[in-house]
Structure formats: C-alpha cells, structure tokens
Design a protein around this motif. Structure first.
Motif, PDB file in Angstrom:
ATOM      1  N   TYR A  24       0.824  -1.207   0.000  1.00 19.15           N
ATOM      2  CA  TYR A  24       0.000   0.000   0.000  1.00 19.15           C
ATOM      3  C   TYR A  24       0.863   1.265   0.000  1.00 19.15           C
ATOM      4  N   LYS A  25       1.895   1.241   0.854  1.00 23.00           N
ATOM      5  CA  LYS A  25       2.790   2.400   0.958  1.00 23.00           C
ATOM      6  C   LYS A  25       3.446   2.684  -0.401  1.00 23.00           C
ATOM      7  N   LYS A  26       3.902   1.628  -1.047  1.00 22.01           N
ATOM      8  CA  LYS A  26       4.600   1.817  -2.324  1.00 22.01           C
ATOM      9  C   LYS A  26       3.631   2.225  -3.444  1.00 22.01           C
ATOM     10  N   ASN A 105      12.274  -5.160  -4.507  1.00 20.73           N
ATOM     11  CA  ASN A 105      12.022  -6.247  -3.565  1.00 20.73           C
ATOM     12  C   ASN A 105      11.898  -5.663  -2.159  1.00 20.73           C
ATOM     13  N   ALA A 106      10.676  -5.715  -1.597  1.00 21.00           N
ATOM     14  CA  ALA A 106      10.427  -5.070  -0.301  1.00 21.00           C
ATOM     15  C   ALA A 106      11.085  -5.785   0.864  1.00 21.00           C
ATOM     16  N   SER A 107      11.477  -7.048   0.678  1.00 24.56           N
ATOM     17  CA  SER A 107      12.044  -7.758   1.830  1.00 24.56           C
ATOM     18  C   SER A 107      13.553  -7.989   1.706  1.00 24.56           C
ATOM     19  N   LYS A 111      18.709  -7.164  -2.992  1.00 25.14           N
ATOM     20  CA  LYS A 111      18.429  -8.136  -4.051  1.00 25.14           C
ATOM     21  C   LYS A 111      17.317  -7.656  -4.973  1.00 25.14           C
ATOM     22  N   MET A 112      17.631  -6.689  -5.810  1.00 23.51           N
ATOM     23  CA  MET A 112      16.663  -6.070  -6.735  1.00 23.51           C
ATOM     24  C   MET A 112      17.474  -5.206  -7.672  1.00 23.51           C
ATOM     25  N   ASN A 113      16.845  -4.686  -8.736  1.00 24.83           N
ATOM     26  CA  ASN A 113      17.582  -3.754  -9.591  1.00 24.83           C
ATOM     27  C   ASN A 113      17.044  -2.324  -9.500  1.00 24.83           C
ATOM     28  N   ALA A 114      16.007  -2.124  -8.656  1.00 26.12           N
ATOM     29  CA  ALA A 114      15.464  -0.771  -8.487  1.00 26.12           C
ATOM     30  C   ALA A 114      14.957  -0.603  -7.063  1.00 26.12           C
ATOM     31  N   MET A 115      15.463   0.401  -6.365  1.00 26.07           N
ATOM     32  CA  MET A 115      14.926   0.609  -5.010  1.00 26.07           C
ATOM     33  C   MET A 115      14.335   1.999  -4.858  1.00 26.07           C
ATOM     34  N   PHE A 116      13.415   2.100  -3.891  1.00 25.57           N
ATOM     35  CA  PHE A 116      12.770   3.380  -3.641  1.00 25.57           C
ATOM     36  C   PHE A 116      13.736   4.285  -2.879  1.00 25.57           C
ATOM     37  N   GLY A 117      13.605   5.571  -3.137  1.00 20.43           N
ATOM     38  CA  GLY A 117      14.334   6.544  -2.334  1.00 20.43           C
ATOM     39  C   GLY A 117      13.330   7.300  -1.495  1.00 20.43           C
ATOM     40  N   GLY A 118      13.825   7.986  -0.489  1.00 21.42           N
ATOM     41  CA  GLY A 118      12.958   8.887   0.269  1.00 21.42           C
ATOM     42  C   GLY A 118      12.765  10.131  -0.593  1.00 21.42           C
ATOM     43  N   VAL A 129      16.398  10.544  -1.745  1.00 22.21           N
ATOM     44  CA  VAL A 129      17.489  10.208  -0.832  1.00 22.21           C
ATOM     45  C   VAL A 129      17.648   8.694  -0.748  1.00 22.21           C
ATOM     46  N   SER A 130      18.888   8.242  -0.861  1.00 20.54           N
ATOM     47  CA  SER A 130      19.128   6.806  -0.760  1.00 20.54           C
ATOM     48  C   SER A 130      20.332   6.518   0.122  1.00 20.54           C
ATOM     49  N   THR A 131      20.255   5.394   0.844  1.00 18.81           N
ATOM     50  CA  THR A 131      21.431   4.942   1.591  1.00 18.81           C
ATOM     51  C   THR A 131      21.965   3.663   0.943  1.00 18.81           C
ATOM     52  N   GLY A 132      21.501   3.406  -0.278  1.00 18.56           N
ATOM     53  CA  GLY A 132      21.962   2.218  -1.012  1.00 18.56           C
ATOM     54  C   GLY A 132      21.590   0.920  -0.312  1.00 18.56           C
ATOM     55  N   CYS A 136      17.764   2.544   5.499  1.00 19.83           N
ATOM     56  CA  CYS A 136      16.766   3.461   4.947  1.00 19.83           C
ATOM     57  C   CYS A 136      16.105   4.345   6.007  1.00 19.83           C
ATOM     58  N   ARG A 137      16.081   3.899   7.252  1.00 19.15           N
ATOM     59  CA  ARG A 137      15.435   4.718   8.296  1.00 19.15           C
ATOM     60  C   ARG A 137      16.153   6.049   8.490  1.00 19.15           C
ATOM     61  N   ARG A 138      17.462   6.054   8.188  1.00 23.31           N
ATOM     62  CA  ARG A 138      18.260   7.273   8.327  1.00 23.31           C
ATOM     63  C   ARG A 138      17.799   8.366   7.365  1.00 23.31           C
ATOM     64  N   MET A 142      17.603  13.097   7.063  1.00 26.98           N
ATOM     65  CA  MET A 142      18.081  13.808   5.879  1.00 26.98           C
ATOM     66  C   MET A 142      16.919  14.513   5.174  1.00 26.98           C
ATOM     67  N   LYS A 143      15.782  13.812   5.074  1.00 24.30           N
ATOM     68  CA  LYS A 143      14.628  14.406   4.399  1.00 24.30           C
ATOM     69  C   LYS A 143      14.158  15.682   5.104  1.00 24.30           C
ATOM     70  N   SER A 144      14.188  15.661   6.428  1.00 20.15           N
ATOM     71  CA  SER A 144      13.663  16.854   7.099  1.00 20.15           C
ATOM     72  C   SER A 144      14.626  18.035   6.931  1.00 20.15           C
TER      73      SER A 144
HETATM   74  C1  LIG Z   1      12.988   5.366   1.076  1.00 22.94           C
HETATM   75  C2  LIG Z   1      11.979   4.439   1.744  1.00 22.94           C
HETATM   76  C3  LIG Z   1      10.805   4.473   0.803  1.00 22.94           C
HETATM   77  C4  LIG Z   1       9.676   3.558   1.152  1.00 22.94           C
HETATM   78  O1  LIG Z   1       9.037   3.852   2.170  1.00 22.94           O
HETATM   79  O2  LIG Z   1       9.405   2.658   0.384  1.00 22.94           O
HETATM   80  C5  LIG Z   1      12.543   3.066   1.968  1.00 22.94           C
HETATM   81  N1  LIG Z   1      12.257   2.613   3.182  1.00 22.94           N
HETATM   82  C6  LIG Z   1      11.658   3.580   3.926  1.00 22.94           C
HETATM   83  C7  LIG Z   1      11.190   3.429   5.248  1.00 22.94           C
HETATM   84  C8  LIG Z   1      11.270   2.256   6.073  1.00 22.94           C
HETATM   85  N2  LIG Z   1      11.641   1.035   5.645  1.00 22.94           N
HETATM   86  C9  LIG Z   1      11.563   0.154   6.724  1.00 22.94           C
HETATM   87  C10 LIG Z   1      11.094   0.867   7.857  1.00 22.94           C
HETATM   88  C11 LIG Z   1      10.810   0.266   9.223  1.00 22.94           C
HETATM   89  C12 LIG Z   1       9.378  -0.089   9.338  1.00 22.94           C
HETATM   90  C13 LIG Z   1       9.125  -0.773  10.607  1.00 22.94           C
HETATM   91  O3  LIG Z   1      10.028  -1.110  11.344  1.00 22.94           O
HETATM   92  O4  LIG Z   1       7.930  -0.980  10.867  1.00 22.94           O
HETATM   93  C14 LIG Z   1      10.947   2.196   7.454  1.00 22.94           C
HETATM   94  C15 LIG Z   1      10.570   3.387   8.320  1.00 22.94           C
HETATM   95  C16 LIG Z   1       9.254   3.936   8.068  1.00 22.94           C
HETATM   96  O5  LIG Z   1       8.389   3.336   7.375  1.00 22.94           O
HETATM   97  O6  LIG Z   1       9.082   4.971   8.640  1.00 22.94           O
HETATM   98  C17 LIG Z   1      11.891  -1.268   6.749  1.00 22.94           C
HETATM   99  C18 LIG Z   1      12.575  -1.926   5.608  1.00 22.94           C
HETATM  100  N3  LIG Z   1      13.068  -1.349   4.478  1.00 22.94           N
HETATM  101  C19 LIG Z   1      13.641  -2.305   3.689  1.00 22.94           C
HETATM  102  C20 LIG Z   1      13.486  -3.552   4.340  1.00 22.94           C
HETATM  103  C21 LIG Z   1      14.007  -4.879   3.824  1.00 22.94           C
HETATM  104  C22 LIG Z   1      15.286  -5.237   4.499  1.00 22.94           C
HETATM  105  O7  LIG Z   1      15.952  -4.412   5.129  1.00 22.94           O
HETATM  106  O8  LIG Z   1      15.639  -6.427   4.391  1.00 22.94           O
HETATM  107  C23 LIG Z   1      12.808  -3.321   5.557  1.00 22.94           C
HETATM  108  C24 LIG Z   1      12.397  -4.308   6.627  1.00 22.94           C
HETATM  109  C25 LIG Z   1      13.458  -4.406   7.645  1.00 22.94           C
HETATM  110  C26 LIG Z   1      13.048  -5.339   8.741  1.00 22.94           C
HETATM  111  O9  LIG Z   1      11.962  -5.904   8.731  1.00 22.94           O
HETATM  112  O10 LIG Z   1      13.899  -5.486   9.607  1.00 22.94           O
HETATM  113  C27 LIG Z   1      14.242  -2.098   2.411  1.00 22.94           C
HETATM  114  C28 LIG Z   1      14.258  -0.946   1.647  1.00 22.94           C
HETATM  115  N4  LIG Z   1      13.677   0.226   2.019  1.00 22.94           N
HETATM  116  C29 LIG Z   1      13.940   1.170   1.081  1.00 22.94           C
HETATM  117  C30 LIG Z   1      13.324   2.410   1.015  1.00 22.94           C
HETATM  118  C31 LIG Z   1      14.976   0.701   0.115  1.00 22.94           C
HETATM  119  C32 LIG Z   1      16.358   1.234   0.545  1.00 22.94           C
HETATM  120  C33 LIG Z   1      16.475   2.762   0.441  1.00 22.94           C
HETATM  121  C34 LIG Z   1      17.745   3.260   1.038  1.00 22.94           C
HETATM  122  O11 LIG Z   1      18.739   2.544   1.042  1.00 22.94           O
HETATM  123  O12 LIG Z   1      17.820   4.411   1.497  1.00 22.94           O
HETATM  124  C35 LIG Z   1      14.879  -0.836   0.293  1.00 22.94           C
HETATM  125  C36 LIG Z   1      16.230  -1.553   0.202  1.00 22.94           C
HETATM  126  C37 LIG Z   1      14.023  -1.472  -0.780  1.00 22.94           C
HETATM  127  C38 LIG Z   1      12.728  -0.718  -1.038  1.00 22.94           C
HETATM  128  O13 LIG Z   1      11.806  -0.876  -0.221  1.00 22.94           O
HETATM  129  O14 LIG Z   1      12.679   0.002  -2.042  1.00 22.94           O
HETATM  130  C39 LIG Z   1      11.586   4.884   3.184  1.00 22.94           C
HETATM  131  C40 LIG Z   1      12.633   5.880   3.737  1.00 22.94           C
HETATM  132  C41 LIG Z   1      12.133   6.772   4.843  1.00 22.94           C
HETATM  133  C42 LIG Z   1      11.087   7.745   4.394  1.00 22.94           C
HETATM  134  O15 LIG Z   1      10.971   8.085   3.201  1.00 22.94           O
HETATM  135  O16 LIG Z   1      10.371   8.237   5.268  1.00 22.94           O
END
Ligand SMILES: C[C@@]1(CC(=O)O)C2=NC(=C\c3[nH]c(c(CCC(=O)O)c3CC(=O)O)Cc3[nH]c(c(CC(=O)O)c3CCC(=O)O)/C=C3\N/C(=C\2)[C@@H](CCC(=O)O)[C@]3(C)CC(=O)O)/[C@H]1CCC(=O)O
Ligand SMILES: NC(=O)c1ccc[n+]([C@@H]2O[C@H](COP(=O)([O-])OP(=O)(O)OC[C@H]3O[C@@H](n4cnc5c(N)ncnc54)[C@H](O)[C@@H]3O)[C@@H](O)[C@H]2O)c1
Length: 155
Positions: A24-26, A105-107, A111-118, A129-132, A136-138, A142-144
C-alpha cells in the motif's frame, strides 16, 4: 552501485505482488506519478485498497515457480515484490532482473535492480534520498533537513 535515475512512470504497466501494508505504501507513492497498477495478492486485509482509484486488484496466490512467475511478469515495465514471503520475493526479483524488467524487492536490502528513495519535493524540485540499502530509516533525518532547504529556496 546504485545510480540515481529518474524514470517516467506515466501510463507504464506496474505489477505489485502482495497486498499488505508495504504494498500500500509503495502503491500510493507511485500512483502520483501516473503508473497503471495491477495488484496480485492472496488477500487484501485493508479496506483502503478498495478505495484506490485506477488500480486493478486480482485476488490470487502466486505460486513460487519460475515458469509461473515468468509468465506473470513478462508484460510489465516495473514489478514490486511486496509479499511477506522473502523467498518468493527474491525469486520474483531474480526472474525480473534476468528478463530485463525493473524490479523492487520489499524484503531485501539489495536483491533487486530498483529501489525506492525517500522523496522530498515541491512544484519545482524533486530530491530522492538513498542509503543504497544500508539504512533506509536514516533517510528521515536527511529528508527533514532537505525540506528546510526547499522551504528556504521557495521564499
Ligand atoms: C525510502 C523508503 C521508501 C519507502 O518507504 O518505500 C525506503 N524505506 C523507507 C522506510 C522504512 N523502511 C523500513 C522501515 C521500518 C518499518 C518498521 O520497522 O515498521 C521504514 C521506516 C518507516 O516506514 O518509517 C523497513 C525496511 N526497508 C527495507 C526492508 C528490507 C530489508 O531491510 O531487508 C525493511 C524491513 C526491515 C526489517 O523488517 O527489519 C528495504 C528498503 N527500504 C527502502 C526504502 C529501500 C532502501 C532505500 C535506502 O537505502 O535508502 C529498500 C532496500 C528497498 C525498497 O523498499 O525500495 C523509506 C525511507 C524513509 C522515508 O521516506 O520516510
Ligand atoms: N521495504 C520497506 O520499506 C519495508 C518496510 C517494512 C517491512 N518490509 C518487508 O516487506 C514485506 C511485506 O510486509 P507487509 O507488512 O506488507 O506484510 P503483510 O503481511 O501486511 O502483507 C503481505 C501480503 O502478501 C500477500 N501474499 C503473501 N504470499 C503471497 C503469494 N504467494 N501470492 C500473492 N500474495 C501473497 C498477502 O496476502 C498479503 O497481502 C515483509 O517482508 C516486511 O519485512 C519492507
């Protein structure tokens, strides 16, 4: 290495596999960019999915089988694997990647070829914004800070 590329999603066919919280978020993020979205999911628990406009929902369980997945994804520009089954998401990602399809790939962290940025944006600028995949929580902090700069430039 992750190259920051801006992609035109207007009228592009996007497939989302899985219909939970993360899907839903995506979906709400990319809908703004004009994507034509289909969701395939075993179940959608949330009423809010039904309120989404211009989104097609298909209630189906996707079998974790190479041929099934290949057939399912073949006509799409971008696929989002957002089930809570890490192994299935990874297979979807691998199959899409080897067929030249963009895939998120959300999990996984990488392991994907395209990821979301903030995203931070106004009418004039859009900053992603990306942390590669590292932390991603960081992105939040940065966004603020970026938001403050955008607000200043607007004045
Ligand atoms: C940019 C943003 C966009 C978005 O929201 O999609 C984004 N994650 C955001 C937030 C967020 N993500 C998660 C939480 C905790 C939620 C909670 O704990 O409940 C929160 C905080 C929140 O929601 O506030 C958990 C999480 N994230 C990933 C995994 C899988 C893993 O780590 O294995 C897990 C489960 C980890 C676990 O279960 O341990 C993976 C990815 N997340 C990415 C992007 C990509 C890397 C981007 C980068 O490197 O910077 C990548 C690689 C793939 C992708 O998803 O594209 C957004 C940024 C903040 C913003 O914009 O506010
Ligand atoms: N990338 C991110 O920002 C981020 C943030 C938090 C969690 N996650 C990860 O994302 C994944 C999804 O999390 P969620 O909270 O949305 O889970 P969820 O349980 O809310 O949703 C999972 C969805 O997948 C569907 N599904 C499961 N197997 C299926 C199959 N074989 N075929 C079709 N649909 C199927 C379910 O019906 C459900 O709709 C988890 O692995 C979670 O760890 C990612």
């Amino acid at each position: 290495m992750w190259f920051p590329l801006f992609i035109n999603l207007e009228n592009k066919k996007v497939l989302v596999i899985g219909g939970g919280k993360i899907a839903y978020k995506k979906i709400t993020k990319i809908l703004e960019y004009g994507a034509e979205i289909t969701i395939i999911t075993e179940r959608t628990e949330e009423e809010k999915f039904l309120k989404l406009e211009n989104v097609k929902i298909v209630n189906n369980k996707v079998e974790n089988d190479k041929n099934v997945i290949e057939e399912l994804v073949k006509d799409y520009f971008f696929v989002i694997a957002a089930t809570d089954n890490e192994e299935l998401n990874q297979n979807i990602a691998e199959i899409c990647d080897s067929n030249g399809i963009l895939v998120n790939n959300a999990s996984s962290k990488f392991k994907m070829n395209a990821m979301f940025g903030g995203i931070v944006k106004n009418d004039e600028f859009q900053i992603a914004v990306s942390t590669g995949g590292k932390n991603c929580r960081r992105s939040r902090a940065m966004k603020s800070e970026i938001q403050k700069i955008l607000d200043k430039i607007e004045k």
